[in-house]
Design an enzyme around this catalytic site. Structure first.
Site, mmCIF file in Angstrom:
data_model
loop_
_atom_site.group_PDB
_atom_site.id
_atom_site.type_symbol
_atom_site.label_atom_id
_atom_site.label_comp_id
_atom_site.label_asym_id
_atom_site.label_seq_id
_atom_site.Cartn_x
_atom_site.Cartn_y
_atom_site.Cartn_z
ATOM 1 C CB SER A 9 1.370 2.455 2.243
ATOM 2 O OG SER A 9 0.722 1.441 2.949
ATOM 3 C CE LYS A 46 2.983 -1.362 1.068
ATOM 4 N NZ LYS A 46 2.193 -0.673 2.154
ATOM 5 C CB SER A 92 -0.830 -0.222 -0.802
ATOM 6 O OG SER A 92 0.136 0.526 0.173
#
Length: 395
Positions: free
Chosen positions: A104, A107, A162
């Site tokens: 993640s 991101k 997340s």
């Protein structure tokens, strides 16, 4: 010396229609022709001759200590990097360009790509289709179909929890999953992040999806230059709209920021983003500010110390980086692979493209404005204009 170690349904319906127009602009803005790697802005033959060669493509740990420099910590991560966020100087690194799954932490690139295109105050009612392909086992914030959310709510879900479900909805508003991945790839290239391959914008494990400690540090540093990004990534807690009405609390999963699960919070930490998948292991991009200096670190897949090792190894790097101020020579730069400025006919073509992209972005904003005006009427137009165009600057 060099050391090297081996509505609101009606409003939402209109927003969805307008989003189709909106997403046309970012594609041109981010996917323009990319130049080959070159010197960073302001560099020239004299500066290049004076700068020591980069060590960042060498395997193992790289550092150039001066007298009385502290020892670089021995870490278990497969790859890591610590850099000065202001100058871009890399103070030390280990396998900086090794390509690994980012989880993640990808991101960060998603936010850099999509944040500028979606006004935070826009409201959107989520459809079942937008949540259909969220991967099994994904981290979720709890986005529900037929529920209306502000774009700001969805970003809280991305940065704090997340939430892959929030990423899917924002990607739909940005032109779709594949288009978002392509724009992320183009954005990475313009930033000089050449190790990153984007297959799934939420960071979910996908064949061929990789990044590197170098690239993640580039993304984190770029994010700090955006007030909106910095505000989201440093937020400890927020409230998220519940499925049946009301809200519930969400808390940032970056334990180095919050101090959760007996991880001591790091003094001066700004935030940025943590991640985990079974394939990537634990990953983290973090930044901290002390005594007027800001450092950014990236840590990928510690192999010892359990689930919290990524935070403790980042802590060691930050401590070392602050202690090593002015006691080490850079081993490279986060600006090293940014596209060099164009000249001559290429520059003229690039300027024309920039003007066209700006016009496309203005047209998309006009589409938002027309849609909002049609539904809100005169009383709401002023508020809607501020959401889309921002406050009117003083003259």
């Amino acid at each position: 010396m060099t050391i090297g170690f081996a509505s609101r349904a009606a409003v939402s319906t209109c927003v969805l229609c307008a989003a189709g127009l909106l997403v046309l602009a970012p594609a041109a803005a981010t996917a323009g022709p990319a130049a080959e790697p070159g010197p960073s802005p302001g560099s020239g033959p004299r500066a290049a001759a004076a700068a020591p060669p980069s060590l960042l493509y060498r395997a193992g740990t790289q550092v150039r200590p001066r007298a009385k420099a502290p020892e670089v910590p021995e870490l278990s991560a497969k790859s890591w990097l610590v850099a000065d966020a202001d100058s871009g100087d890399v103070l030390a690194a280990h396998n900086a360009h090794r390509r690994l799954p980012p989880a993640s932490t990808l991101k960060t690139l998603f936010a850099l790509t999509v944040l500028p295109s979606l006004p935070a105050g826009i409201r959107h009612t989520v459809s079942e289709k937008e949540l259909r392909d969220v991967g099994p086992g994904s981290s979720l914030v709890g986005v529900a179909e037929d529920r209306t959310y502000r774009v700001a709510d969805l970003w809280n879900g991305v940065f704090l929890n997340s939430g892959n479900d929030a990423v899917h909805v924002l990607s739909a508003l940005h032109g779709g999953w594949r288009a978002t991945a392509e724009r992320m790839q183009a954005k990475a290239r313009t930033l000089g992040a050449r190790d990153t391959r984007v297959k799934s914008p939420d960071g979910y494990d996908a064949p061929g999806q990789v990044s590197s400690a170098f690239d993640l540090a580039v993304f984190g540093r770029a994010g700090l230059r955006s007030p909106e990004f910095a505000r989201y990534c440093g937020k400890v807690s927020a409230r998220f709209p519940a499925r049946e009405g009301g809200t519930y609390p969400i808390r940032n999963t970056n334990r180095l920021l919050t101090g959760a699960d007996d991880v001591e919070p790091y003094r001066g930490l700004i935030g940025i983003k943590n991640g985990y998948t079974s394939h990537a292991g634990h990953t983290l991009v973090a930044a901290a500010r002390r005594d007027g200096r800001t450092l950014v670190v990236s840590v990928m897949n510690p192999r010892e110390g359990g689930a919290h090792a990524v935070y403790e190894e980042a802590r060691e790097l930050l401590d070392w980086g602050f202690a090593a101020a002015r006691r080490v020579e850079p081993v490279g730069s986060l600006d090293a692979l940014r596209a060099r400025p164009l000249t001559g006919p290429e520059a003229e073509a690039g300027a024309a493209t920039a003007v066209r992209d700006q016009d496309n972005g203005r047209s998309a904003r006009v589409a938002w404005t027309i849609a909002g005006a049609a539904l809100l009427g005169g009383a709401g137009v002023g508020v809607f204009l501020r959401l889309v165009w921002g406050p009117v600057p003083p003259r």
